[in-house]
Structures are given as C-alpha cells and as structure tokens.
Write an enzyme that holds these catalytic residues in place. Sequence first.
Site, PDB file in Angstrom:
ATOM      1  N   HIS A 292       0.819  -1.208   0.000  1.00  0.00           N
ATOM      2  CA  HIS A 292       0.000   0.000   0.000  1.00  0.00           C
ATOM      3  C   HIS A 292       0.852   1.257   0.000  1.00  0.00           C
ATOM      4  O   HIS A 292       0.483   2.273  -0.614  1.00  0.00           O
ATOM      5  CB  HIS A 292      -0.930  -0.016   1.219  1.00  0.00           C
ATOM      6  CG  HIS A 292      -2.031   0.991   1.150  1.00  0.00           C
ATOM      7  ND1 HIS A 292      -3.088   0.872   0.281  1.00  0.00           N
ATOM      8  CD2 HIS A 292      -2.241   2.141   1.845  1.00  0.00           C
ATOM      9  CE1 HIS A 292      -3.908   1.894   0.445  1.00  0.00           C
ATOM     10  NE2 HIS A 292      -3.416   2.682   1.380  1.00  0.00           N
TER      11      HIS A 292
ATOM     12  N   LYS B 217      -7.046  13.553  -7.631  1.00  0.00           N
ATOM     13  CA  LYS B 217      -6.460  12.251  -7.334  1.00  0.00           C
ATOM     14  C   LYS B 217      -7.576  11.259  -7.020  1.00  0.00           C
ATOM     15  O   LYS B 217      -8.655  11.640  -6.567  1.00  0.00           O
ATOM     16  CB  LYS B 217      -5.507  12.359  -6.140  1.00  0.00           C
ATOM     17  CG  LYS B 217      -4.685  11.085  -5.864  1.00  0.00           C
ATOM     18  CD  LYS B 217      -3.770  11.289  -4.669  1.00  0.00           C
ATOM     19  CE  LYS B 217      -2.924  10.046  -4.398  1.00  0.00           C
ATOM     20  NZ  LYS B 217      -2.061  10.217  -3.206  1.00  0.00           N
TER      21      LYS B 217
ATOM     22  N   HIS C  15     -10.237   2.414  -1.068  1.00  0.00           N
ATOM     23  CA  HIS C  15     -10.467   2.046   0.327  1.00  0.00           C
ATOM     24  C   HIS C  15     -11.259   0.742   0.337  1.00  0.00           C
ATOM     25  O   HIS C  15     -12.279   0.605   1.024  1.00  0.00           O
ATOM     26  CB  HIS C  15     -11.190   3.161   1.083  1.00  0.00           C
ATOM     27  CG  HIS C  15     -10.456   3.586   2.313  1.00  0.00           C
ATOM     28  ND1 HIS C  15     -11.062   3.846   3.512  1.00  0.00           N
ATOM     29  CD2 HIS C  15      -9.122   3.778   2.537  1.00  0.00           C
ATOM     30  CE1 HIS C  15     -10.162   4.192   4.417  1.00  0.00           C
ATOM     31  NE2 HIS C  15      -8.977   4.165   3.845  1.00  0.00           N
ATOM     32  N   ASN C  16     -10.738  -0.225  -0.417  1.00  0.00           N
ATOM     33  CA  ASN C  16     -11.460  -1.471  -0.655  1.00  0.00           C
ATOM     34  C   ASN C  16     -11.541  -2.368   0.578  1.00  0.00           C
ATOM     35  O   ASN C  16     -12.617  -2.806   0.971  1.00  0.00           O
ATOM     36  CB  ASN C  16     -10.795  -2.244  -1.800  1.00  0.00           C
ATOM     37  CG  ASN C  16     -10.697  -1.434  -3.072  1.00  0.00           C
ATOM     38  OD1 ASN C  16     -11.476  -0.511  -3.287  1.00  0.00           O
ATOM     39  ND2 ASN C  16      -9.741  -1.762  -3.914  1.00  0.00           N
TER      40      ASN C  16
ATOM     41  N   GLN D 202      -7.898   9.632  11.844  1.00  0.00           N
ATOM     42  CA  GLN D 202      -8.187  10.549  10.740  1.00  0.00           C
ATOM     43  C   GLN D 202      -8.050  12.015  11.150  1.00  0.00           C
ATOM     44  O   GLN D 202      -7.870  12.355  12.311  1.00  0.00           O
ATOM     45  CB  GLN D 202      -9.605  10.283  10.236  1.00  0.00           C
ATOM     46  CG  GLN D 202      -9.796   8.887   9.667  1.00  0.00           C
ATOM     47  CD  GLN D 202      -9.047   8.700   8.370  1.00  0.00           C
ATOM     48  OE1 GLN D 202      -9.481   9.174   7.321  1.00  0.00           O
ATOM     49  NE2 GLN D 202      -7.926   8.009   8.419  1.00  0.00           N
TER      50      GLN D 202
ATOM     51  N   GLY E 171      -1.948   8.478  -8.792  1.00  0.00           N
ATOM     52  CA  GLY E 171      -3.098   7.644  -8.481  1.00  0.00           C
ATOM     53  C   GLY E 171      -2.780   6.648  -7.388  1.00  0.00           C
ATOM     54  O   GLY E 171      -2.097   6.967  -6.409  1.00  0.00           O
TER      55      GLY E 171
END
Length: 753
Positions: free
Chosen positions: A53, A96, A100-101, A319, A539
């Site tokens: 990631h 962009k 967030h699969n 976050q 991306g």
Amino acid sequence: MNLTTSLSEPIVNLNLALEHGLSAEEYDRILQILGRVPTYTELGIYSVMWSEHCSYKNSIAMLKTLPRSGAKLLVGAGAENAGLVDIGDGLAVAFKIESHNHPSAVEPYQGAATGVGGILRDIFTMGARPIAALNSLRFGKLDNDRVRYLFKNVVKGIGDYGNSFGVPTVAGEVYFETCYTANPLVNAMAVGIVEHGNVAKAVAKGEGNLVMIVGSSTGRDGIHGATFASEEISEESEAKRPSVQVGDPFTEKLLLEATLEAIKAGLIVGIQDMGAAGLTCSTTEMSAKGKSGMTIDLDRVPLRESEMSAYEIMLSESQERMLLVVKPEHEVEILKIFGKWDLHAVTIGRVEKGNRVRVYHHGKLKADVPAPSLVLGEGAPVYIRDTREPEYLKSTRRFDPETLPEPEDLKKILFKLLGSPNIASKRWVTRQYDSMVRTNTVDFSGDAAVIRIKGSRKALAIKTDCNARFVYLNPRKGGQIAVAEAARNVVCTGAKPIAITNCLNFGNPYDPEVYWQFKEAVIGIGEACRILDTPVTGGNVSFYNESPEAAVYPTPVIGMLGLLEDIDQALSYAFQDSGDDVLLIGRTGGHVGGSEYLHVEHGMVAGDAPDLDLTYERSVQELLLELNKRGLLRSAHDCSEGGLAITLVESCLGPRISRGVNIEAQSDSLRPDFWLFGEDQSRIIISCAPTQTREILRIGREREIDIQTLGTVQEGSRLVIKGLLDVDLEEARRAYELAIPRLMGEIDEVSLT
C-alpha cells in the site's frame, strides 16, 4: 527535551518480521540497512512503509512506463499528495483517486467515509479547495443479503461524509458482478482548485524548523491499516476492524479552513496528510523528499487513549490529522490559526541535518532509521513479478457470437437491459449525495459531471470509468478502452480531456496470471494516454483484491479531467428539440463479446474486448469538439453499455425534458440484436438542428470519420426503431428508474416526478 541516545526497546526476530508481512529477504535487508537488529517500533515502521500500500513495490516498475509528464502538469506524477494541472488564468486543478477497498469490505460505512476524507485531505494539503468528489464502486449481485448491506452502507458513508464536509459528490459509477461479492471496490476521487502561488509541498527542510501535528487526537484506530490493505480478504478480516479508521467530517471541515488559511498566509514550509501509515509515513516521506532528518518526541502527540506505545502512536491511522513543518518564528501564528478553529496544533519535533528520523517516547529512543531507506522511489523494495497468460482466456476466446440464437422479442431484451443494475439509473445512489452544495455544479446527470469555476468562463468536466469485463477478457485492450471511454465521456460534455489519475484494482501480484493482467492493462493505459494526450498525474494501486473464492476482475479505474474554456458551450446528453436530426458518429460492427447483452440475456462473460483504433478514437473526439465549437450540436451521448438501443433510450429520458425518437436507419449487414445491443467503441449519438446536418456530414467526410443519419427527435413518449422496436418511454423510464430501488426493497421511497 531530556532524551537518551541509545535504543531502549526489546529487539525482534525473523518470525516476528514474517508476522508483520515482511519476507525473510526483506528482513535481511533491514538488518543490513541498520547494521543491527531492529527494535519493535522500527519493525513496525518498516513493515508499513514496505507494505504494498505504501511502497508500491510490486507495481512501481510498471507505473514508471506510463506517460507521466506534459505541458500542463505542474508537478510530476506521484511527486506530491495529488496531481496538479495548469488550466490557465493563474489557476491549477489538484485531483487524485485512491482505493479504500479492504476497510469497506469489513466496515462499509466507516471504510467508505474515511476513503472520502483521506482523498479530500490529499487535495487541500496541496493548498487547493475541494470543489467536487467522485467515486467508482463495485459490488456483488444485489440478490445477496450481505451485498445489499455493503452497498447500502458504502453509499451512506460516502454521502454522509461528503454532505457533512460540504463538497458536492457529482459523478461516479456503480457495477455489480459476482466476483466482487466478498471484496467490493470503493475508489474515491476528489478535485480542487488552487492559485499557482498558493501551492503547498509535502517536504521537510530547513535545519531547526519545527515539526507540528495539527488536527485530531491520535488513537488506536487504523493501526496497521496499510498492512491490512496489502493482504487478501479472508474470514480473519472481520477480526481486523481496528484496522479501519473512524472519520469525523465536521473536524475535517475545520481542518480544511485552518490549513488553507495557514498556507495562504505563507506560514508553512511543508505539509502532508497522515493517511496510510500515519505519523510514520508523513515523517519519513517528508524527510526523504527534503533530504533532511527529523527528531520526534511522541510524548507531545495529543492522544485520546491512554498508555499508547511508541509503536501504536507511529502506526495509528486516526483521521483528520496533518504534519506541518514551519519556521520557529511562525509557531505562534500557527497556534493562533488552528486554535481559532478549535484544533490541536502541537510542536512535536524539529528538522535536523542528515537523513535519519529519530523517534523518542518517555525520554527514550525508540527508533532511529534512515528516511530514504523507507520510501517509494528510493530505498523501498522494487520487484518485477513473474507473468503468465491466464488459462481462462483459452475458453473465453473460443466464443463465437454466431452460435447465439437470434431473439424473437427485441423489446423484451431492451427492458431486461434497462432493468440490469449495471445499466439502470443510479438515482437510488445519487439522491443520497448533495450534488449542488457550493452551487458550482452545472450538470451531474450526463456522461461526465460539469463543474463551473467561479469568477471565470471556464468549467471542468470530470469522470471515473472502467469496463472491467473488457479488461478481464483482454487486459491490454481493456486498459485502452478505460482511458478512451473516460475521455469520450468528457468530450461529450464539450470539454477537452487534459489528464488522468488512476486507481488500479487487481488481485494478488504474486500470482503470475494476476500480474500478467496488471502488466498488460498498464501497457494499454499508457498506449491510450499517449495517443489521446492525457498524461497520468498519479493515483493508486490496490492489490490483493481477493477472497478465498476468487480474485476480482482486473479493474483499472480511470479518473479523467477535462477543460471547458467557455461554460456556455457545455453539451447535454439528452435530446433537446423535436424535429432535430439524430446521427451516429463512428463505426458499428455489432461486437457483443463481453457485452451487457451477452451477460443478461445469455448468462455469459465471453469473447474478446471490442476492437479499438486509438488514432480513429482521437479523431472522433476531435471531430465532436470541433462540431461543438462551431455551434452545430444540440446533444451528445457516448454509446457504451447496452449499445445503441440503450444510448437512444437514455438520450430520450433527459433529466428536465423527455423526447421521443423515430429511427429510420438500420443495418443490412448485421443481425438486429447485434446492431442494437453491440458495444463497439468510438461511437457517439448526437443531435442537431436539421439545417446543420449537411455541414456535419461534410466535416465528417473531410476528416474521414463515419457519420450516419439515424432519424428524428419527436414530440411524445415513444422510441420507434423502424421494423425492430416500438417502446413506450414512460414504461421504459419505470424499468430504468425502479430496478435498483426494487432490488433494495425500497421502491415506495422513489418518486418518478
């Protein structure tokens, strides 16, 4: 700070490294880099930064083959938090897309919401104010209870975050295929506007400059989220809910305003969002980029949970947090700005000479690592995996469309297609999004969204697109088609395509067949981008999109940006005036391989992707832009899923006005079902005043582009294709609008008015 200079944590071993997702070879490499055994915190740092990631270790070699520069690009691909494209008048667009699969598979509401929050932060850390959000979603079939649960909560998460933050969600796509049942794809895109002089950079430089953390407190949510996103979905994934972050859009709105105020005031040397890998990623990447070192004292980090370890603080993905580098003389001003917005702003360290990031906790040194050894493009591993053409292609390519029985009832097939969730209206989704907040949205119902740029005549056209079936059947052609169709969608609004971002969703890269799909798709994307002059600004790559049952279709989603110089030249997809002529630009060969018709009517995903001549595609797009510039067009609509018949129905069922159509033309050489429902590329349905038809045909001949007159727009509510179809458009509207609400059990909530 009263800090020790010797490492004070227990050391680790190979087994622990393997548990963290590192390979034995990677662990040996860490030993060589450090010249010793890493501490537990250092192991965590390397494991997240060298995860797929963060490091792109299995993809970066291929990504570097893409066209990554262009006259309008203000930063190189991947050089900053988002791509940056010059649109003139001293303005630039930051945009962009990211995935967030995995979080959305186990916690769909928060997974989707924090995906939106993360991509928005990538935009405003550039100094850009977000003006639009988009998405690309993939789920299993809606007859599955869990799929409906995922679908409902992902959409709600996207809507709630975007609506609360105050950014319009204006475009996207939703597809439903069995392969996404356990592993949905949730890709979020954002677009912002920034003045050239206010662009911020993700860099740490200037010895003695302060390192500050701003925004929310740090908790244990999201720890090892980057590692979680770099492994396959399994039964154990449910136990990893703590790897899913929790978002707060109201805090993010405050963070936006404070951040833009500080950037505009010239108070920030560097800034980066704490996304994947949190504090670890921002400290090491900013240091490496600035060719600097950094000292961090974790005792100063605002925490919302007690007794957090250095490992947890460094890896937390809580976050709404940013890392800032500021000059000492600006510290008080930063504190005032963020304090005014009720946000934490705390100095936690300083920029140093050298290249080492040193992390202290409770006065003890917990990590001492060279920043370049951790980051993408420098010391992170780079692999080129084995490839093998998938076995399934031998079967799918044996498909002969002529073996299909000719249907007796074309109208029945048309209504099946209108009711297919892949084609049906997505209003069940879009009505949950505030598409008009900030009042910039001109159109969000057509081929692409059109967003006005206030204070100018300009507008942006933006779109996400990918037909994953085509990529599954032919990854190289499918990659080309994803770019070409995204560009075509933008062109149909009257805008010129200028750049793309991409989100490449694939299975396990260690599987040679999966890596072959990935490699071929990237090659195809590059070929299309070069010919269409749409460079890649950056991306995301998302591997390991698999469940124990199967991998997802290879799904390289393209986010396309287009520019309209004059908003008055924006085109609608819908027929406008009765009496207008209807024409088809492009060639029709009746290609049904991989089509929605083949899937819905015959239960097959087979054949090859449609042929695509990229030079011809570019000529078609340039022709349409020229016709529109001359004021010859009333509407334009890309011909895609469901073919010519579906495109005509959609053109009749406009958002503000409905028109009928009478089609006289037919094909003498093609079967009626192939002519109606085939999905050939490079085709656009246009309408024009009858007085303009001759000139349009003349220009088409001059440019050697096929243009065929099909028929006429009519008053009333019927679509008539002579000898083949006679359809009541109100009946068609009900089939089209009610398909998804019916499958979701919410049909009574939808009004057709």
